[in-house]
Write a protein that holds these residues in place. Structure first.
Motif, PDB file in Angstrom:
ATOM      1  N   GLY A 142      29.279  70.139  24.115  1.00 39.73           N
ATOM      2  CA  GLY A 142      29.116  71.404  23.418  1.00 39.73           C
ATOM      3  C   GLY A 142      29.989  71.444  22.184  1.00 39.73           C
ATOM      4  O   GLY A 142      31.116  70.950  22.192  1.00 39.73           O
ATOM      5  N   ILE A 143      29.461  72.018  21.093  1.00 41.57           N
ATOM      6  CA  ILE A 143      30.251  72.251  19.882  1.00 41.57           C
ATOM      7  C   ILE A 143      30.167  73.737  19.579  1.00 41.57           C
ATOM      8  O   ILE A 143      29.081  74.270  19.333  1.00 41.57           O
ATOM      9  N   GLY A 144      31.307  74.419  19.626  1.00 42.67           N
ATOM     10  CA  GLY A 144      31.278  75.855  19.383  1.00 42.67           C
ATOM     11  C   GLY A 144      32.651  76.463  19.511  1.00 42.67           C
ATOM     12  O   GLY A 144      33.679  75.762  19.484  1.00 42.67           O
ATOM     13  N   ILE A 145      32.682  77.780  19.663  1.00 44.60           N
ATOM     14  CA  ILE A 145      33.945  78.495  19.802  1.00 44.60           C
ATOM     15  C   ILE A 145      34.608  78.067  21.100  1.00 44.60           C
ATOM     16  O   ILE A 145      33.979  78.050  22.153  1.00 44.60           O
ATOM     17  N   MET A 146      35.868  77.725  20.998  1.00 49.27           N
ATOM     18  CA  MET A 146      36.595  77.184  22.154  1.00 49.27           C
ATOM     19  C   MET A 146      36.685  78.216  23.277  1.00 49.27           C
ATOM     20  O   MET A 146      37.111  79.356  23.040  1.00 49.27           O
ATOM     21  N   PRO A 147      36.307  77.837  24.487  1.00 49.58           N
ATOM     22  CA  PRO A 147      36.434  78.748  25.625  1.00 49.58           C
ATOM     23  C   PRO A 147      37.878  78.768  26.129  1.00 49.58           C
ATOM     24  O   PRO A 147      38.722  77.990  25.686  1.00 49.58           O
ATOM     25  N   PHE A 148      38.139  79.670  27.069  1.00 49.75           N
ATOM     26  CA  PHE A 148      39.452  79.700  27.703  1.00 49.75           C
ATOM     27  C   PHE A 148      39.679  78.392  28.467  1.00 49.75           C
ATOM     28  O   PHE A 148      38.719  77.733  28.880  1.00 49.75           O
ATOM     29  N   PRO A 149      40.933  77.979  28.670  1.00 49.48           N
ATOM     30  CA  PRO A 149      41.207  76.754  29.430  1.00 49.48           C
ATOM     31  C   PRO A 149      40.527  76.778  30.795  1.00 49.48           C
ATOM     32  O   PRO A 149      40.477  77.814  31.462  1.00 49.48           O
ATOM     33  N   ASP A 150      39.978  75.640  31.180  1.00 47.25           N
ATOM     34  CA  ASP A 150      39.254  75.506  32.440  1.00 47.25           C
ATOM     35  C   ASP A 150      39.450  74.070  32.920  1.00 47.25           C
ATOM     36  O   ASP A 150      39.178  73.127  32.165  1.00 47.25           O
ATOM     37  N   ASP A 151      39.926  73.900  34.136  1.00 48.15           N
ATOM     38  CA  ASP A 151      40.203  72.554  34.658  1.00 48.15           C
ATOM     39  C   ASP A 151      38.953  71.680  34.687  1.00 48.15           C
ATOM     40  O   ASP A 151      39.051  70.451  34.728  1.00 48.15           O
ATOM     41  N   ARG A 152      37.793  72.285  34.651  1.00 49.87           N
ATOM     42  CA  ARG A 152      36.540  71.524  34.703  1.00 49.87           C
ATOM     43  C   ARG A 152      36.115  71.004  33.337  1.00 49.87           C
ATOM     44  O   ARG A 152      35.168  70.219  33.244  1.00 49.87           O
ATOM     45  N   LEU A 153      36.812  71.450  32.281  1.00 45.88           N
ATOM     46  CA  LEU A 153      36.391  71.122  30.927  1.00 45.88           C
ATOM     47  C   LEU A 153      37.463  70.367  30.148  1.00 45.88           C
ATOM     48  O   LEU A 153      38.654  70.672  30.258  1.00 45.88           O
ATOM     49  N   VAL A 154      37.016  69.401  29.365  1.00 39.27           N
ATOM     50  CA  VAL A 154      37.852  68.790  28.331  1.00 39.27           C
ATOM     51  C   VAL A 154      37.597  69.570  27.052  1.00 39.27           C
ATOM     52  O   VAL A 154      36.445  69.808  26.676  1.00 39.27           O
ATOM     53  N   ARG A 155      38.671  69.993  26.376  1.00 39.87           N
ATOM     54  CA  ARG A 155      38.566  70.796  25.158  1.00 39.87           C
ATOM     55  C   ARG A 155      39.225  70.050  24.012  1.00 39.87           C
ATOM     56  O   ARG A 155      40.409  69.754  24.062  1.00 39.87           O
ATOM     57  N   ILE A 156      38.462  69.743  22.955  1.00 29.55           N
ATOM     58  CA  ILE A 156      38.983  69.001  21.800  1.00 29.55           C
ATOM     59  C   ILE A 156      38.866  69.901  20.568  1.00 29.55           C
ATOM     60  O   ILE A 156      37.764  70.151  20.082  1.00 29.55           O
ATOM     61  N   PRO A 157      39.975  70.400  20.045  1.00 33.19           N
ATOM     62  CA  PRO A 157      39.920  71.273  18.863  1.00 33.19           C
ATOM     63  C   PRO A 157      39.383  70.524  17.638  1.00 33.19           C
ATOM     64  O   PRO A 157      39.697  69.356  17.426  1.00 33.19           O
ATOM     65  N   CYS A 159      38.617  72.679  14.370  1.00 31.19           N
ATOM     66  CA  CYS A 159      39.126  73.402  13.216  1.00 31.19           C
ATOM     67  C   CYS A 159      39.302  74.880  13.551  1.00 31.19           C
ATOM     68  O   CYS A 159      38.790  75.360  14.563  1.00 31.19           O
ATOM     69  N   ARG A 160      40.045  75.562  12.689  1.00 29.02           N
ATOM     70  CA  ARG A 160      40.244  77.005  12.794  1.00 29.02           C
ATOM     71  C   ARG A 160      39.606  77.634  11.563  1.00 29.02           C
ATOM     72  O   ARG A 160      39.896  77.213  10.437  1.00 29.02           O
ATOM     73  N   GLU A 161      38.740  78.635  11.770  1.00 18.14           N
ATOM     74  CA  GLU A 161      37.994  79.211  10.663  1.00 18.14           C
ATOM     75  C   GLU A 161      38.267  80.708  10.526  1.00 18.14           C
ATOM     76  O   GLU A 161      38.286  81.442  11.513  1.00 18.14           O
ATOM     77  N   GLU A 162      38.430  81.136   9.299  1.00 14.75           N
ATOM     78  CA  GLU A 162      38.715  82.536   8.988  1.00 14.75           C
ATOM     79  C   GLU A 162      37.406  83.293   8.721  1.00 14.75           C
ATOM     80  O   GLU A 162      36.492  82.777   8.075  1.00 14.75           O
ATOM     81  N   TYR A 163      37.329  84.512   9.228  1.00 12.80           N
ATOM     82  CA  TYR A 163      36.192  85.380   8.930  1.00 12.80           C
ATOM     83  C   TYR A 163      36.449  86.141   7.638  1.00 12.80           C
ATOM     84  O   TYR A 163      37.593  86.502   7.321  1.00 12.80           O
ATOM     85  N   VAL A 164      35.369  86.397   6.887  1.00 11.46           N
ATOM     86  CA  VAL A 164      35.455  87.149   5.638  1.00 11.46           C
ATOM     87  C   VAL A 164      34.366  88.211   5.620  1.00 11.46           C
ATOM     88  O   VAL A 164      33.385  88.149   6.370  1.00 11.46           O
ATOM     89  N   LEU A 165      34.558  89.203   4.764  1.00  6.68           N
ATOM     90  CA  LEU A 165      33.506  90.195   4.541  1.00  6.68           C
ATOM     91  C   LEU A 165      32.498  89.607   3.567  1.00  6.68           C
ATOM     92  O   LEU A 165      32.878  89.005   2.552  1.00  6.68           O
ATOM     93  N   VAL A 166      31.220  89.753   3.870  1.00  4.58           N
ATOM     94  CA  VAL A 166      30.154  89.217   3.026  1.00  4.58           C
ATOM     95  C   VAL A 166      29.277  90.379   2.573  1.00  4.58           C
ATOM     96  O   VAL A 166      28.817  91.174   3.395  1.00  4.58           O
ATOM     97  N   ASN A 264      38.276  79.464  16.686  1.00  3.73           N
ATOM     98  CA  ASN A 264      38.649  78.061  16.882  1.00  3.73           C
ATOM     99  C   ASN A 264      37.421  77.290  17.350  1.00  3.73           C
ATOM    100  O   ASN A 264      36.865  77.585  18.416  1.00  3.73           O
ATOM    101  N   ILE A 265      36.990  76.343  16.547  1.00  2.00           N
ATOM    102  CA  ILE A 265      35.827  75.526  16.868  1.00  2.00           C
ATOM    103  C   ILE A 265      36.288  74.230  17.538  1.00  2.00           C
ATOM    104  O   ILE A 265      37.295  73.636  17.135  1.00  2.00           O
ATOM    105  N   GLY A 266      35.566  73.809  18.553  1.00  4.33           N
ATOM    106  CA  GLY A 266      35.945  72.576  19.228  1.00  4.33           C
ATOM    107  C   GLY A 266      34.784  71.944  19.969  1.00  4.33           C
ATOM    108  O   GLY A 266      33.672  72.491  20.019  1.00  4.33           O
ATOM    109  N   ILE A 267      35.064  70.784  20.533  1.00  3.54           N
ATOM    110  CA  ILE A 267      34.105  70.057  21.378  1.00  3.54           C
ATOM    111  C   ILE A 267      34.520  70.255  22.828  1.00  3.54           C
ATOM    112  O   ILE A 267      35.702  70.202  23.151  1.00  3.54           O
ATOM    113  N   ILE A 268      33.552  70.488  23.687  1.00  2.46           N
ATOM    114  CA  ILE A 268      33.848  70.584  25.113  1.00  2.46           C
ATOM    115  C   ILE A 268      32.855  69.733  25.901  1.00  2.46           C
ATOM    116  O   ILE A 268      31.712  69.547  25.500  1.00  2.46           O
ATOM    117  N   TYR A 269      33.340  69.188  27.015  1.00  2.00           N
ATOM    118  CA  TYR A 269      32.468  68.489  27.956  1.00  2.00           C
ATOM    119  C   TYR A 269      33.138  68.500  29.322  1.00  2.00           C
ATOM    120  O   TYR A 269      34.341  68.757  29.450  1.00  2.00           O
TER     121      TYR A 269
END
Length: 293
Positions: A142-157, A159-166, A264-269
């Motif tokens: 999975g590639i997306g917003i990092m979930p909370f820590p979970d022993d079942r998941l590997v989480r690889i950060p 990047c960190r992205e800032e929100y802006v008004l559009v 925070n965007i990351g890879i999870i599996y």
């Protein structure tokens, strides 16, 4: 206890219907019932409660199902590992990605990856519930917003992205470079529906300042959100790299100067998931892709 029996048991557990499970497996219903009874006799405990034509899994059945699924996954991992020895440039895997990123940000990553691994069959699934899909084995990565820590998941950060008004180029604020977050109070906005993780990140940030956004329209499509903003229906709050990737001259981005929402965007599996060379190469390219942006 044989692997075949466990596969039969899993099919019945998924269907909760012997006839449908037998059709799915391509065997006769009496044969399937006989194999399940043999399994129950060996374990000396019922795996299903039979209530007329309906069945329900028992507590013992739930325990066996959890372990059976793990056994099947482990066996598939063994097969995948051995297949790697034959030709690491062949194979397949499934990736889950956020719809907005899939539409506008990941295409170049897919192009670059295919050039290096043209024989890999790659499926990209659009989803806002990426962690759930990874845990349910619906996707491999999975590639997306990092979930909370979970022993079942590997989480690889990644990047960190800032929100802006559009806003639209025709919006009253189109000439502004920045705003304070409290200026969002009362501003007409077009956003993703409440409950979606990206929307919740923005809402949580606003709640810290004692207000909620005045969202006049909601849509699950980022394409639709952008069209509505360009039509000056309302403003929106979205990740800056996503808006930059659109490169649309009809849009204006305005920084939120104080305490902007971020993601925070990351890879999870899954920790128990075998990932071959091709999948690992994809993760490496994803890391390079997001870092470059």
């Amino acid at each position: 206890m044989e692997l075949r029996q466990l596969e039969y048991f899993i099919a019945v557990s998924e269907e909760l219907h012997f006839t449908r499970a037998a059709e799915k497996l391509g065997i006769s219903q009496p044969t399937l019932s006989q194999q399940i009874r043999a399994l129950e006799d060996e374990l000396d405990i019922p795996l299903f409660d039979r209530i007329g034509k309906k069945i329900a899994i028992t507590e013992a059945g739930s325990i066996l199902l959890e372990q059976s699924l793990q056994i099947v996954r482990n066996l598939q991992n063994v097969k995948d590992s051995i297949a790697e020895l034959h030709n690491y440039k062949k194979g397949s895997f499934v990736v889950g990605a956020l719809p907005s990123d899939l539409d506008y940000r990941i295409s170049n990553l897919l192009i670059d990856y295919h050039k290096e691994f043209p024989k890999i069959w790659l499926k990209i699934v659009s989803s806002v519930e990426i962690a759930a899909q990874v845990l349910e084995n619906e996707v491999d990565i999975g590639i997306g917003i990092m979930p909370f820590p979970d022993d079942r998941l590997v989480r690889i950060p990644l990047c960190r992205e800032e929100y802006v008004l559009v806003v639209s180029e025709r919006h009253a604020w189109a000439g502004r470079d920045s705003i304070g977050i409290e200026e969002l109070r009362g501003l007409d906005t077009v956003m993703f529906p409440s409950g979606l993780i990206g929307r919740e990140l923005v809402d949580d940030c606003c709640r810290k300042y004692g207000f909620t956004m005045n969202t006049i329209m909601e849509t699950t499509s980022i394409t639709s959100v952008i069209h509505l903003v360009k039509a000056n229906i309302g403003a929106t709050v979205q990740p800056l790299p996503l808006i930059r990737s659109l490169n649309d001259p009809a849009l204006r981005t305005i920084r939120i100067a104080d305490d902007p929402p971020t993601r925070n965007i990351g890879i999870i599996y899954r920790t128990d998931r075998f990932l071959g060379h091709a999948a690992k190469a994809f993760m490496q390219k994803a890391a390079e892709h997001f870092t470059a942006r």
